[in-house]
Motif scaffolding. Structure first.
Motif, PDB file in Angstrom:
ATOM      1  N   ASN A  50      -7.104   9.024  -0.044  1.00  0.00           N
ATOM      2  CA  ASN A  50      -5.812   8.685   0.564  1.00  0.00           C
ATOM      3  C   ASN A  50      -4.690   9.644   0.110  1.00  0.00           C
ATOM      4  O   ASN A  50      -4.809  10.291  -0.936  1.00  0.00           O
ATOM      5  N   ILE A  51      -3.642   9.719   0.885  1.00  0.00           N
ATOM      6  CA  ILE A  51      -2.480  10.546   0.577  1.00  0.00           C
ATOM      7  C   ILE A  51      -1.936  10.222  -0.830  1.00  0.00           C
ATOM      8  O   ILE A  51      -1.730   9.052  -1.154  1.00  0.00           O
ATOM      9  N   ASP A  52      -1.738  11.248  -1.631  1.00  0.00           N
ATOM     10  CA  ASP A  52      -1.164  11.131  -2.984  1.00  0.00           C
ATOM     11  C   ASP A  52      -2.055  10.382  -3.964  1.00  0.00           C
ATOM     12  O   ASP A  52      -1.605  10.061  -5.070  1.00  0.00           O
ATOM     13  N   LEU A 107      -8.272   4.675   8.967  1.00  0.00           N
ATOM     14  CA  LEU A 107      -7.225   4.145   8.097  1.00  0.00           C
ATOM     15  C   LEU A 107      -7.791   3.085   7.164  1.00  0.00           C
ATOM     16  O   LEU A 107      -7.439   3.026   5.991  1.00  0.00           O
ATOM     17  N   LYS A 158       5.263  12.915   6.165  1.00  0.00           N
ATOM     18  CA  LYS A 158       4.890  12.167   4.951  1.00  0.00           C
ATOM     19  C   LYS A 158       3.408  12.221   4.602  1.00  0.00           C
ATOM     20  O   LYS A 158       2.838  11.239   4.141  1.00  0.00           O
ATOM     21  N   TYR A 188      -2.789  -1.793 -10.872  1.00  0.00           N
ATOM     22  CA  TYR A 188      -1.822  -1.045 -10.078  1.00  0.00           C
ATOM     23  C   TYR A 188      -0.436  -1.654 -10.339  1.00  0.00           C
ATOM     24  O   TYR A 188      -0.178  -2.804  -9.991  1.00  0.00           O
ATOM     25  N   LEU A 248      -3.201  15.210   5.740  1.00  0.00           N
ATOM     26  CA  LEU A 248      -4.363  14.337   5.895  1.00  0.00           C
ATOM     27  C   LEU A 248      -5.240  14.812   7.057  1.00  0.00           C
ATOM     28  O   LEU A 248      -6.455  14.992   6.912  1.00  0.00           O
ATOM     29  N   LEU A 290      -9.623   4.852   4.349  1.00  0.00           N
ATOM     30  CA  LEU A 290      -8.700   5.582   3.476  1.00  0.00           C
ATOM     31  C   LEU A 290      -7.961   4.643   2.530  1.00  0.00           C
ATOM     32  O   LEU A 290      -7.581   5.014   1.428  1.00  0.00           O
ATOM     33  N   ASN A 291      -7.718   3.429   3.002  1.00  0.00           N
ATOM     34  CA  ASN A 291      -6.953   2.472   2.205  1.00  0.00           C
ATOM     35  C   ASN A 291      -7.838   1.496   1.450  1.00  0.00           C
ATOM     36  O   ASN A 291      -7.339   0.502   0.943  1.00  0.00           O
ATOM     37  N   GLY A 336       0.832  -1.202   0.000  1.00  0.00           N
ATOM     38  CA  GLY A 336       0.000   0.000   0.000  1.00  0.00           C
ATOM     39  C   GLY A 336       0.863   1.247   0.000  1.00  0.00           C
ATOM     40  O   GLY A 336       2.088   1.186  -0.096  1.00  0.00           O
ATOM     41  N   TYR A 337       0.234   2.407   0.087  1.00  0.00           N
ATOM     42  CA  TYR A 337       0.983   3.664   0.097  1.00  0.00           C
ATOM     43  C   TYR A 337       0.186   4.658   0.935  1.00  0.00           C
ATOM     44  O   TYR A 337      -0.918   4.380   1.380  1.00  0.00           O
ATOM     45  N   GLY A 338       0.753   5.815   1.160  1.00  0.00           N
ATOM     46  CA  GLY A 338       0.049   6.861   1.892  1.00  0.00           C
ATOM     47  C   GLY A 338      -0.332   6.401   3.284  1.00  0.00           C
ATOM     48  O   GLY A 338       0.514   5.945   4.053  1.00  0.00           O
ATOM     49  N   ALA A 339      -1.611   6.499   3.599  1.00  0.00           N
ATOM     50  CA  ALA A 339      -2.066   6.178   4.946  1.00  0.00           C
ATOM     51  C   ALA A 339      -2.058   4.680   5.252  1.00  0.00           C
ATOM     52  O   ALA A 339      -2.592   4.263   6.274  1.00  0.00           O
ATOM     53  N   ALA A 340      -1.465   3.867   4.377  1.00  0.00           N
ATOM     54  CA  ALA A 340      -1.284   2.453   4.721  1.00  0.00           C
ATOM     55  C   ALA A 340      -0.205   2.326   5.792  1.00  0.00           C
ATOM     56  O   ALA A 340      -0.148   1.348   6.535  1.00  0.00           O
ATOM     57  N   PHE A 341       0.676   3.316   5.889  1.00  0.00           N
ATOM     58  CA  PHE A 341       1.699   3.408   6.934  1.00  0.00           C
ATOM     59  C   PHE A 341       2.417   2.077   7.166  1.00  0.00           C
ATOM     60  O   PHE A 341       2.505   1.597   8.297  1.00  0.00           O
ATOM     61  N   LYS A 342       2.928   1.503   6.080  1.00  0.00           N
ATOM     62  CA  LYS A 342       3.777   0.296   6.156  1.00  0.00           C
ATOM     63  C   LYS A 342       3.141  -0.884   6.875  1.00  0.00           C
ATOM     64  O   LYS A 342       3.809  -1.607   7.610  1.00  0.00           O
ATOM     65  N   ARG A 376       0.349   4.254 -11.629  1.00  0.00           N
ATOM     66  CA  ARG A 376       1.684   4.300 -11.021  1.00  0.00           C
ATOM     67  C   ARG A 376       2.716   3.522 -11.856  1.00  0.00           C
ATOM     68  O   ARG A 376       3.550   2.791 -11.329  1.00  0.00           O
TER      69      ARG A 376
END
Lengths: 220, 220, 220, 220, 220, 220, 220, 220
Positions: F204-206, E190, F184, F29, F189, E193-194, D178-184, F56
């Protein structure tokens, strides 16, 4: 039911061998226990050991259990219950410093515990860095100390300052004092962990007892 | 320019009085400094003091500055540079325990530093709680130790285990070892802070030197 | 209004087909529901199924609804309401271990649920790692268990310890017990997630029921 | 140096008794170990046990150590090294489901491990909730499974969906996809922990091996 | 004091031109305002506009101010106060779905607001993913909807599920429902958002009004 | 293998029915997919559908796969691959606003996607709140717009400002632009989620594509 | 006991030299102090200085201590106690702006303090960005101001807006106003820190006094 | 295309009226801009204004654009590009203090900017609290300063210390210096926000320019 090293009351396993194993009797943490449970614990412990420490014992709970044993002493500001003989002070000076007035209950938890264990304790309260000249006035106390406990909330800069002025080992206790971005002690915790001067260590937020216990271990 | 207690090189103020004030010479933290800055610092310090510790000195940086002084010793795994006479071991045993192999560099930083300061050091690496029987095998080492440093990442349960088995003061070093929810040491840090057994304190994540420094302070 | 597989009471869609689909009747989560809503749910369910579980039912709410059905049994410490026949224990042993006394309500939620489903349950409370020798005393229980549930707050090291000593599948339940940097169960959650010994899984903070449900699934 | 239950190579204590104690040989976690250390570990283990698992072994490291033992098999996508005899599939079906293509490496870590241990494994990749009808097509697989592992990043809703459709115990593995708010992986971790349907448990982010190990424990 | 476009009561600047500028009268957020302030605001607004919305108006506050204007209508579950003429429903269907019973107050805030603005509203409550078949029963409602609002706490997977089944634009409202690692709505936020399926957007935690406002904007 | 509604390539299940079900073909994706996987996906999709979006897709990956189909168009700044006929603009104006230059790639992802779907797109880049008078210059564009997408990092105040000036529905895209406490995209957000003016939603972010997709849904 | 520069009451060290050293008398923070402690502090201070500020003094505490000194003035909304002569306004204008009504108590803390110190203060409350035209109406006030304090919660965009319109130095005070993802002021704090327009600084969440103190320092 | 107050280059709107409106020309933030974009910006600006500041311009980017204008000066350590006439120092002293050597680049960004604007700047680097006596040596500098900027990472205690010693307004800049629990500046940020001594404000992490800009505003 008694087993080797502990007594089993089902809801709790009393560690009656801790004194032998770790050099200190078990410390009973009061908050999650009911009045009835605390009374049972006190009665059972008294059969096996001479001394017992009950921590975070608030005044109301103390009132409810105080008849269990006439030997129970109570230290209100420190929220400590104690059964046993407190030792005569024979160990070196432990200096307990707070940044502000709000940090005093945590400091007292450490101080009373240390005195019960036979340490000389000096208190130096409300010398936070907003007026660091106040700290300098007490340089003699800083020099005399064999161990120093620094208790501070907010940005907890006091640990770094004292660290730069002293040779003694320092134990920092971050407190949940403050508001806004103090985030219930997180700010003080991070501040103390990142103290740029070596020679200091920390314990959990508001954990005065943990600091006192450790100070007692290293003060000979 | 030399002032009372320090020398001013503009980009750095060398604290040449620290030994007298704190009982230990200044420790130079290498990462933010350029090769040139490190060389100037070494040269200036050598005019004033006999010994100097450079921490987090990676091998490449060491190669670049090693000609500055023939007296510079280097400990690669510990990433420590040292000038001076290491002391003969006269102090009590410090036991350094790691949970895993990945924690060894942090452990070596503590160990080498302690040996330079004249402590007996025993190493006990890779005895994490996944096989706690390995730890039990070394009970003699646990008993002999005057101070114990426990170095662990992930959930850092090792500190609690050792704490329950020993009378010595314990210093925990959380490490950034692990993946996923280890969150670069945060998990180990919180785990050690919340250790349910008293008698332990902690330092910053991966801060082997800080643990060694403190252990040296309390080991007499 | 009844549809295929569920009954529509507008504010809730009762999943009367869950038993058939998932092998277990729906569990009604009490906290967000009003007294009136709970009463309507109980009445409607009784038309369609023989058994019903109500979770997190506090004593006050229970008092308010207990007249709805004479068949409603209540387990106060576990905060569980139950209508139906509890099964005779025919499945293997599930061992439920807590680190401390404060974890017992969460443990009871799992234990009572498992007993209602026909599992043998053994309880082993207050054997946290501060005195790990207490755990060793109960090795027989560890061996006999077909599934083990470990319930702990603070640093939650107990999961790792038990994991290293047992062959049974382990289910960890982090609890919100603790103070300061325990951060309402976050510390225990991260600790259990990072347990360095394989063979364990976890459920949400304080989710005794979820652990019991899963243990029942895998205990045959 | 060999001790009771383990061999001491200083940098690592090989737990050669784990098979006997826990029913499974030790799993060596490769990332923090040097090539030399891995070689020594392989050689030493081969003296004591027939089988060995090396996890998170990337291809480059595998190339560097593959000459140590001709018996070393390598599974590249799963990043697993293995020495020993893989067992014939005799256990029930384990179904491994991923939400997307990006989750496949984590899934393969679980799948290969389970196959080595003698489980039938079925793979069902890329059936995330964006097109939940794809999942319904495979209802037979869902029914046949004795254990299900669900591997998903982002919001990880797949665990809840599968949970509502199946009677088998479910193990969720949140991934760092994921990316953004997936936060790793934090988003997926919280999503799975809060799954509103009982019957599921989780392991650490990206921990395919841990899920496979647990599935093997409960699949009989 | 009246200015161009607003009235200045010192403690508040009433935006009487908002209807003209934004197509909707100002919405007064009740929580930080005293009874007296709310009364003054109502009186002043009535001089300039025909309609007024007061949000998060709890029942007690409503009781205290209801005499200010006989025209004040109150919707208790939605915590909305309203003065003005509610419009006849002439706009397309807005479907409001909740995962559970606990999400209904947030849903009602959206629903009542939308009805006041002249939208047809359909409610579909308690169809969370634990029993996704309940959702399928209402496919007609899903098809008929011009806009869908999905309201869910915990892992909030419902948004992703509905997203995969519908062509309508979706607005997600994460709620603070749940316990433990739900972290007061953070987990649901979260998760939404994801959401791995495009076609959805979100508003703040528990912000039913914001979702209703936006749905009204895009429903024609 | 082709199933009802999707094609199974093992590593991916191609959702060839999405157009029919959701009114839009699947969006692939690219980041987690290998070159080979992308090529297989393109070839398979071309058998079933006329159009395909790859998101992407960085330039290097595009170079590697561009020979798969002569019909593949590439938009570098937007990182979008596209096969199919882009539609003539027949829908209302979508206005895309960025706070700064750094937000442009995210904006282009939304803009190109919208143009491919047949929307008129107006771009208004670098009108952040540091010079809000720049925004006022473009009031005509604000009025003409049927939908507005606001793309901003740092504190993301631009969403609130535009929200106060416009009647159109607003979609906010927080970006990971910024440094320090921008964390980040977390700062942007939270800022957008808490926008004090109703009428806006976020993705979501970006996530430029998600905003474009939603804008297309509501722009008629 | 009086020392050079301070008086030692044990629980507090009164910094009676602060006026001389820092140009301002000590400010006593009331919340952690008991009624008795506050009374002792007031009495002692009165022996040494003419003026004293007590902050965060809630009304109940004020009632309890007001008899200590007839000179004690109290400002209820600002929660400030004051002894001494307030200065005539001789300094330039300080403009205090709030985004909403809920921010007024924090604003009053700053405003009253500044007036006591001899500053002209202008208040401009409830001009948040939801209706930024309200702000434009007061351009004269913006121009006249020598210093501006901006007080806002939620996304705190107002700081950026005012920053773009003014030449005066700006001090932002994030407030804990808001709900959901406002996270008790964290959102406003991050928003203000990342304000994309230079010329602004911030203080802690809800710290009106700190903003007032600083504004007084720079307003000459 | 030129508009009233700004020039529109599509990818950027140059704010050529900022000098008039805010008393300072626009500052171009270099990181997100390509070489080509920076060159266009420089050329366009030169038509309208005499001076231009480019921030965070790394050396490599500077090399690529330096031919655009012979008037471009570059300050490497401060990462600042400048076109225009730097002003003669006519304003009061600004003192810039850093805790360590690693903070110097951030300090230089502030210092160079202030010098370009006509301020006397004094630098006092590496006087962190580990040796607070070094700070005392420079008391004259502290007294002479009209404004002080304190730049520090880790626990950032230096701000509190200087705050207690000085009458000048203080601006804190937390830096991302440190490791472990420093969390990229978060620790320093929280520490400075919670500084227990009034008279200080802060800017974003590593934002030397923002501090310099603000200092210039208040130094007259």
């Amino acid at each position: 039911m008694e087993h080797k090293g502990f007594v089993d009351l089902d809801f709790v396993k009393l560690d009656i061998a801790r004194n032998e194993r770790r050099g200190f009797p078990e410390i009973v943490y009061a908050p999650p226990k009911t009045h009835l449970q605390l009374k049972k614990i006190i009665k059972e412990f008294r059969k096996h050991t001479d001394s017992l420490v009950i921590s975070r014992l608030d005044y109301k709970k103390y009132q409810a259990i105080k008849n269990t044993s006439g030997a129970l002493k109570y230290f209100r500001q420190a929220r400590l219950g104690f059964i046993g003989k407190s030792l005569k002070p024979v160990r070196g000076h432990v200096l307990i410093i707070t940044a502000g007035t709000a940090d005093i209950p945590v400091a007292q938890e450490a101080a009373v515990f240390l005195e019960l264990c036979g340490n000389y304790v000096e208190r130096l309260y409300d010398v936070g860095v907003a007026g660091v000249h106040r700290l300098e006035h007490f340089k003699d106390k800083l020099k005399r100390a064999r161990v120093i406990i620094v208790i501070a909330g907010m940005e907890a800069a006091l640990l770094s300052i004292v660290s730069g002025l002293s040779r003694a080992p320092l134990i920092g206790v971050p407190t949940s004092v403050g508001y806004g971005a103090a985030f219930k002690g997180l700010s003080a915790l991070l501040g103390m962990l990142n103290s740029c001067s070596p020679g200091s260590v920390i314990v959990n937020i508001d954990n005065g007892l943990g600091a006192g216990y450790f100070a007692n271990l290293i003060n000979k």
